[in-house]
Design a protein around this motif. Structure first.
Motif, PDB file in Angstrom:
ATOM      1  N   GLN A 288      43.102  60.828   7.726  1.00 15.79           N
ATOM      2  CA  GLN A 288      43.279  59.776   8.729  1.00 15.79           C
ATOM      3  C   GLN A 288      41.987  59.407   9.433  1.00 15.79           C
ATOM      4  O   GLN A 288      41.664  58.231   9.586  1.00 15.79           O
ATOM      5  CB  GLN A 288      44.315  60.205   9.767  1.00 15.79           C
ATOM      6  N   CYS A 474      56.318  63.839   7.630  1.00 17.05           N
ATOM      7  CA  CYS A 474      54.990  63.878   8.249  1.00 17.05           C
ATOM      8  C   CYS A 474      54.181  65.004   7.609  1.00 17.05           C
ATOM      9  O   CYS A 474      54.292  66.168   7.997  1.00 17.05           O
ATOM     10  CB  CYS A 474      55.111  64.087   9.752  1.00 17.05           C
ATOM     11  N   TRP A 500      51.854  59.148  15.412  1.00 19.70           N
ATOM     12  CA  TRP A 500      52.901  58.170  15.110  1.00 19.70           C
ATOM     13  C   TRP A 500      53.440  57.477  16.347  1.00 19.70           C
ATOM     14  O   TRP A 500      54.279  56.573  16.235  1.00 19.70           O
ATOM     15  CB  TRP A 500      54.038  58.848  14.351  1.00 19.70           C
ATOM     16  N   ASP A 506      56.441  50.483  13.211  1.00 21.03           N
ATOM     17  CA  ASP A 506      55.166  50.305  12.528  1.00 21.03           C
ATOM     18  C   ASP A 506      54.161  51.302  13.074  1.00 21.03           C
ATOM     19  O   ASP A 506      54.421  52.001  14.062  1.00 21.03           O
ATOM     20  CB  ASP A 506      54.645  48.881  12.716  1.00 21.03           C
ATOM     21  N   SER A 507      52.998  51.367  12.442  1.00 17.46           N
ATOM     22  CA  SER A 507      51.933  52.254  12.899  1.00 17.46           C
ATOM     23  C   SER A 507      50.640  51.467  13.038  1.00 17.46           C
ATOM     24  O   SER A 507      50.204  50.827  12.077  1.00 17.46           O
ATOM     25  CB  SER A 507      51.716  53.397  11.902  1.00 17.46           C
ATOM     26  N   TRP A 509      47.861  52.697  13.045  1.00 19.08           N
ATOM     27  CA  TRP A 509      46.878  53.382  12.206  1.00 19.08           C
ATOM     28  C   TRP A 509      47.019  52.998  10.737  1.00 19.08           C
ATOM     29  O   TRP A 509      46.033  53.012   9.996  1.00 19.08           O
ATOM     30  CB  TRP A 509      47.033  54.900  12.361  1.00 19.08           C
ATOM     31  N   TYR A 510      48.240  52.682  10.319  1.00 15.60           N
ATOM     32  CA  TYR A 510      48.498  52.396   8.902  1.00 15.60           C
ATOM     33  C   TYR A 510      49.369  51.140   8.786  1.00 15.60           C
ATOM     34  O   TYR A 510      50.596  51.217   8.882  1.00 15.60           O
ATOM     35  CB  TYR A 510      49.222  53.570   8.245  1.00 15.60           C
ATOM     36  N   LEU A 515      58.151  53.287   9.727  1.00 15.02           N
ATOM     37  CA  LEU A 515      58.569  54.572  10.287  1.00 15.02           C
ATOM     38  C   LEU A 515      60.081  54.599  10.481  1.00 15.02           C
ATOM     39  O   LEU A 515      60.664  53.661  11.038  1.00 15.02           O
ATOM     40  CB  LEU A 515      57.864  54.812  11.624  1.00 15.02           C
TER      41      LEU A 515
END
Length: 545
Positions: A288, A474, A500, A506-507, A509-510, A515
Motif C-alpha cells: 500500500q 483484509c 479502510w 469505496d476506498s 486509497w484504491y 467494500l
C-alpha cells in the motif's frame, strides 16, 4: 532497616548470596545451616513479606529482572507451602515477559490457595499472553469476580477474554464494570475501548482511549491504539503523529524496530545526503505505502539528495520493476546496517506524516504496481479456454495475526454463498491452503489452485492481472490487487484495519475497490449475500453477447 535506593542498586547481591546458601542447606536437609544463613541474610534486609515485596519492586523498577526472579524463586523454595510466595514468583516472571514460566508458578499457588487475591486474574493474563485455553481463562476470571465483585484487574481481563471469545455483550458489560472498579487503570479504559470499537460506538471508544492516554501518557500501547482509531475515523491531522507510537505500542511491532545506525528523518534538507527508506510491518502495508516512494524521491532529488530503498525479498521483482526507477538503489532481504553509508532513515509508513497526507491528498492513482507483462500474458494464454468470469478468492489472513479471527470469512461461508453461482470460475489466491481448497471443492465450491507457482508477490501479481475480479478479506491480496488497479471486492469486519475507514463502500486509497462491510459484530451473512448478488449480476454481464 529497609534498604536505601543505593543499597537496592548494589548490595542485594550479597543478600541473594546468603539466601542461596540457605536454599542449598534446605535442599540438603541441614536445618542449622539454613537457619544460620537466613540469620545472616536478615542482617542485610528484613525477611518479612512487605520488606521482600519492596525489594522485589525496586529490582523490577531498575529492570534487574534476573535478580528479582532469583529472589522470588529462592523465597518460594524456602517457603514452599505458602501460596503467596509462588504468586510473587509468577508475578516477577510476568513482569519479565516470561509468561509461560509464570503460569507454572501461579498454578502452584492456585493448588494451595485458590482464592488468593489477584491470583486467578494474573494466571488468566499469563494464559492470554501465551495463547492458553480461553475457556480456562473465563473460568478463572468469572470465579474471581464472583468472589471479589470489584476486582478491577479481573474485570479488565474479562473484557479482553469475552471479546476474544466473540461475546461482545459480555465484553461491554465487563468493560463498564472494570472502569467502575478501577477508574484510574489505563488498561481498563483501553480494553473497554477495544470492545466499544467492535460495537461501532466510535466516539465512546475514542474517549475511552484518550482517557487511557491521559492516565498513562508515557504508555505507547495506548497512544498507538489512539492513532489507529483516529486514522480509521479519517482524522489524519492527529492520527499520523499518534501512529508513530506503533514502534513501541502495537501488538505487531512493539519493541521490534531495527537498530539502524542513523537518525530518523523528520523532513530536514537532504542536499548531499542519503536517505534510507525501508519496508515495515506486513506485506500488505508495503504494497500500500510504496506508492509514496516516487513522491519521496522527487522531493529528495530536488534537494540534491539520494534515496535508497530496502524491502522484503517476498516481493520479488515487483517493487523494483514498478518503482525502482525513482530511487538510487533498491535491495531486499539484507541487514540494514550493511547498506551504509546513509545519513538518515525512515520507515515506509512514516511517509504519510512527512507529506501531511489528508483525505484529499492521498496519492491514489492506480496502477502504481505493475506485473511482469510476459508472465501476465502467459497466464492469459493458459486461462484463455475459460469463458466464465475469472475470480480470485482469499478467505483468511495470516493465522498468527491478532485480528484474523475477526477478519476471516472462511472457505465455508464462500461455499455456502458462492458455490451455486453459474458462469463463474474461482481460483484460490490463498497460499499453503491445499486442505482448505480440497474441502471447499468437496462442499460444492469448485476452485482451481495455482498457488504452488506463486513463489513471490511478483508471481501472484502476474496471475491476478489475468483475472476479472478478486474477492478477498483484509489481507495482502487486497492491497496487491488494489495497487495493480484490478477490480477488487473486500469483505470487512465491523472494526476494520484503519486504512479502510468507516461507513463507505469505496476506498480513497484504491479506486478500483468496493467494500462489503459487516453491519454488526460477527455478522457475515449480509455482506456475503451482497457479494453473491453482485457477482451473479457481473457474471451475467460478462456472458452477455
Amino acid at each position: 532497616m529497609l534498604p536505601t535506593s543505593d543499597y537496592e542498586a548494589d548490595v542485594s547481591s550479597a543478600f541473594l548470596t546468603f539466601l542461596r546458601h540457605a536454599a542449598a542447606a534446605r535442599q540438603n536437609a541441614t536445618a542449622k545451616a539454613e537457619s544460620r544463613w537466613l540469620d545472616a541474610a536478615s542482617q542485610l534486609h528484613p525477611l518479612d513479606d512487605d520488606s521482600l515485596e519492596t525489594l522485589s519492586a525496586a529490582l523490577l523498577e531498575q529492570a534487574r529482572h534476573g535478580e528479582a526472579i532469583e529472589l522470588a524463586a529462592i523465597i518460594a523454595q524456602l517457603d514452599s507451602h505458602r501460596a503467596l510466595t509462588h504468586f510473587r514468583l509468577g508475578y516477577v516472571l510476568q513482569m519479565a515477559n516470561r509468561h509461560g514460566e509464570a503460569i507454572a508458578a501461579y498454578r502452584r499457588a492456585l493448588a494451595i490457595e485458590p482464592t488468593l487475591p489477584r491470583l486467578r486474574s494474573n494466571l488468566a493474563g499469563a494464559l492470554m499472553m501465551t495463547g492458553g485455553d480461553l475457556s480456562e481463562q473465563l473460568t478463572l476470571l468469572e470465579s474471581a469476580v464472583r468472589d471479589e465483585p470489584c476486582e478491577g484487574d479481573a474485570w479488565t481481563n474479562l473484557t479482553h477474554a469475552y471479546r476474544t471469545g466473540m461475546n461482545l455483550p459480555r465484553a461491554l458489560e465487563a468493560g463498564a464494570r472494570a472502569m467502575q472498579c478501577s477508574p484510574l487503570s489505563p488498561l481498563a479504559h483501553n480494553n473497554y475501548a477495544l470492545a466499544l470499537r467492535e460495537a461501532q460506538r466510535w466516539a465512546e471508544a475514542e474517549q475511552a482511549t484518550k482517557t487511557a492516554c491521559a492516565i498513562a501518557p508515557s504508555n505507547t500501547t495506548m497512544r498507538s491504539n489512539l492513532g489507529m482509531l483516529q486514522l480509521m475515523r479519517g482524522d489524519y491531522t492527529n492520527g499520523w503523529s499518534s501512529h508513530e507510537a506503533r514502534w513501541d505500542g502495537s501488538a505487531e511491532l512493539g519493541g521490534n524496530r531495527p537498530a539502524i545506525p542513523a537518525p530518523t528523518w523528520h523532513g530536514e534538507p537532504l542536499a548531499g545526503k542519503t536517505l534510507l527508506v525501508w519496508g515495515e510491518q506486513g506485506m500488505g502495508d508495503v504494497l500500500q505505502f510504496s506508492r509514496y516512494v516516487p513522491m519521496l524521491a522527487d522531493r529528495v532529488h530536488r534537494e540534491g539528495g539520494r534515496v535508497i530503498w530496502n524491502s522484503f525479498p517476498q516481493m520479488g521483482a515487483l517493487l523494483t520493476r514498478s518503482l525502482g526507477q525513482y530511487v538510487d538503489g533498491y535491495s531486499t532481504g539484507v541487514d540494514l546496517e550493511s547498506l551504509r553509508p546513509f545519513d538518515y532513515e525512515i520507515p515506509l509508513l512514516s511517509l504519510p506524516l512527512i507529506f501531511g497526507t489528508r483525505a484529499s491528498t492521498i496519492p491514489a492513482a492506480v496502477p502504481y504496481l505493475h506485473a511482469d507483462d510476459t508472465a501476465s500474458q502467459s497466464w492469459r494464454r493458459r486461462l484463455a479456454g475459460e469463458t466464465r468470469l475469472k475470480v480470485g478468492l482469499t478467505w483468511t489472513g495470516s493465522l498468527g495475526h491478532q485480528r484474523n479471527p475477526y477478519r476471516r470469512v472462511g472457505w465455508e461461508r464462500y461455499a455456502t454463498h458462492l458455490g451455486r453461482l453459474q458462469n463463474v470460475a474461482f481460483y484460490s489466491l490463498q497460499p499453503g491452503a491445499d486442505a482448505d481448497v480440497a474441502a471447499a471443492r468437496a462442499a460444492g465450491l469448485p476452485m482451481t489452485d495455482h498457488t504452488a507457482e506463486f513463489a513471490t508477490f511478483d508471481n501472484t501479481a502476474a496471475f491476478v492481472s489475468s483475472l476479472d475480479l478478486v474477492i478477498t478479506v483484509c489481507t495482502s491480496a487486497a492491497h496487491l490487487s488494489g495497487a495493480l488497479g484490478q477490480r477488487t471486492w473486500v469483505l470487512l469486519d465491523v472494526n476494520p484495519h484503519w486504512v479502510w475507514l468507516l461507513d463507505r463502500r469505496d476506498s480513497p486509497w484504491y479506486p478500483s475497490a468496493t467494500l462489503y462491510r459487516q453491519p454488526q459484530f460477527g455478522q457475515w451473512e449480509a455482506p456475503l449475500e451482497a457479494v453473491a448478488r453482485d457477482l451473479n449480476a457481473l457474471a451475467a454481464e460478462h456472458r452477455a453477447p
